[in-house]
Motif scaffolding. Structure first.
Motif, PDB file in Angstrom:
ATOM      1  N   PHE A  10       0.856  -1.164  -0.241  1.00 22.63           N
ATOM      2  CA  PHE A  10      -0.112   0.091   0.018  1.00 22.63           C
ATOM      3  C   PHE A  10       0.705   1.232  -0.040  1.00 22.63           C
ATOM      4  N   ILE A  13       2.244   1.582  -3.713  1.00 23.47           N
ATOM      5  CA  ILE A  13       0.977   2.045  -4.254  1.00 23.47           C
ATOM      6  C   ILE A  13       0.802   3.454  -4.202  1.00 23.47           C
ATOM      7  N   GLY A  14       0.963   3.975  -3.042  1.00 20.40           N
ATOM      8  CA  GLY A  14       0.662   5.396  -2.675  1.00 20.40           C
ATOM      9  C   GLY A  14       1.896   6.232  -3.149  1.00 20.40           C
ATOM     10  N   ALA A  17       1.603   6.348  -7.046  1.00 23.19           N
ATOM     11  CA  ALA A  17       0.431   7.100  -7.692  1.00 23.19           C
ATOM     12  C   ALA A  17       0.515   8.538  -7.457  1.00 23.19           C
ATOM     13  N   GLN A  18       1.295   9.129  -5.986  1.00 22.56           N
ATOM     14  CA  GLN A  18       1.481  10.155  -6.091  1.00 22.56           C
ATOM     15  C   GLN A  18       2.688  10.984  -6.991  1.00 22.56           C
ATOM     16  N   SER A  32      -4.047   4.162  -8.047  1.00 19.68           N
ATOM     17  CA  SER A  32      -4.175   3.556  -6.673  1.00 19.68           C
ATOM     18  C   SER A  32      -5.208   2.767  -6.851  1.00 19.68           C
ATOM     19  N   THR A  33      -6.548   3.113  -7.574  1.00 20.45           N
ATOM     20  CA  THR A  33      -7.637   2.415  -7.537  1.00 20.45           C
ATOM     21  C   THR A  33      -7.405   1.257  -8.549  1.00 20.45           C
ATOM     22  N   VAL A  50      -9.162   5.386  -0.800  1.00 20.00           N
ATOM     23  CA  VAL A  50      -8.557   6.271  -1.662  1.00 20.00           C
ATOM     24  C   VAL A  50      -8.909   7.681  -1.501  1.00 20.00           C
ATOM     25  N   LEU A 209      -1.251   4.364   1.673  1.00 21.30           N
ATOM     26  CA  LEU A 209      -1.333   5.260   0.717  1.00 21.30           C
ATOM     27  C   LEU A 209      -0.942   6.755   1.185  1.00 21.30           C
TER      28      LEU A 209
END
Length: 253
Positions: A10, A13-14, A17-18, A32-33, A50, A209
């Motif tokens: 997680f 992923i965060g 994504a960021q 992320s989704t 999210v 995240l």
């Protein structure tokens, strides 16, 4: 699945994504989704996690852009205030109207914007000044509808507002930084109910995240400050194409 064993995933992923969202002004929710869905987590829990995480990551991202000098204060006010209003209205409308009704129109709109951005890159069009009077008149409408569609569709603030402003000739650095900071206010307005409804067994998703997103925010802001304008524009155009195509595939699936 045992969520405790996946906590570090997680965080990754965060972080990923960021990095994308902070550098290009869009796609934290998409990245992320998509990954969390692939991991087999329930869609409702993913949405809650999210959106809650984005309250923290957008704050860190927007603050980092402000420190790097990537924010236009006038643009920020004209974008954030209507965005909050649109987000609140959209969140209320979501309880009455299915959000999927708006998805095809949003995707087609984003495809057109992506084409305009890539055309601008190909023509080597010089960036215009963000604060021109004609441009500023468009900004409140952009903020309102981006906030509205973000709430109804479960995401899209960055995709719609960043792509629209860049397609109209805005400077990439100021646009991405300002959109990122405005997103904090919009996300907070939309997500307040999620703060009180996330089930505790999914709190680890939110925490992961948030940790990854906060770590990535300063790096992404620095990339925006250092990268050439045409590289940023081209990346946004390509990402907008991918986002819109992906959403259309999901809608037709």
């Amino acid at each position: 699945m045992e969520l405790g064993n996946d906590f570090y995933w997680f965080i990754l992923i965060g972080l990923a994504a960021q990095l994308v969202d902070g550098a290009l002004g869009m796609a934290f929710g998409l990245v992320s989704t998509s990954v969390l869905l692939a991991m087999g987590l329930p869609p409702a829990s993913i949405s809650a996690a999210v959106h809650t995480a984005k309250v923290f990551t957008t704050g860190a991202s927007g603050g980092s852009h402000a420190l790097m000098g990537n924010v236009d204060r006038i643009l920020l006010l004209r974008l954030a205030v209507p965005g909050v209003i649109g987000g609140v209205i959209g969140a209320y409308a979501l309880t009455r109207v299915p959000g999927n009704l708006f998805r095809p129109v949003t995707c087609i709109y984003l495809l057109v914007l992506a084409a305009l951005i890539l055309r601008r890159v190909g023509r080597h069009r010089p960036p215009e000044v963000v604060s021109t009077a004609s441009h500023q008149r468009q900004v409140p409408a952009v903020g309102f509808f981006a906030g509205l569609l973000d709430a109804i569709g479960g995401g899209g603030w960055g995709s719609l507002s960043t792509a629209t402003l860049l397609a109209s000739g805005s400077k990439a650095r100021a646009t991405i930084g300002t959109v990122s900071l405005a997103e904090f206010a919009v996300t907070l307005a939309i997500s307040l109910t999620f703060v009180f409804t996330v089930r505790m067994e999914y709190a680890r998703i939110v925490a992961g995240l948030v940790i990854g997103g906060v770590l990535a925010a300063p790096v992404a802001a620095l990339l925006v400050k250092r990268l050439p304008e045409r590289i940023i524009l081209g990346s946004v155009g390509v990402l907008a194409l991918v986002v819109s195509a992906y959403q259309l595939v999901l809608f037709n699936a």
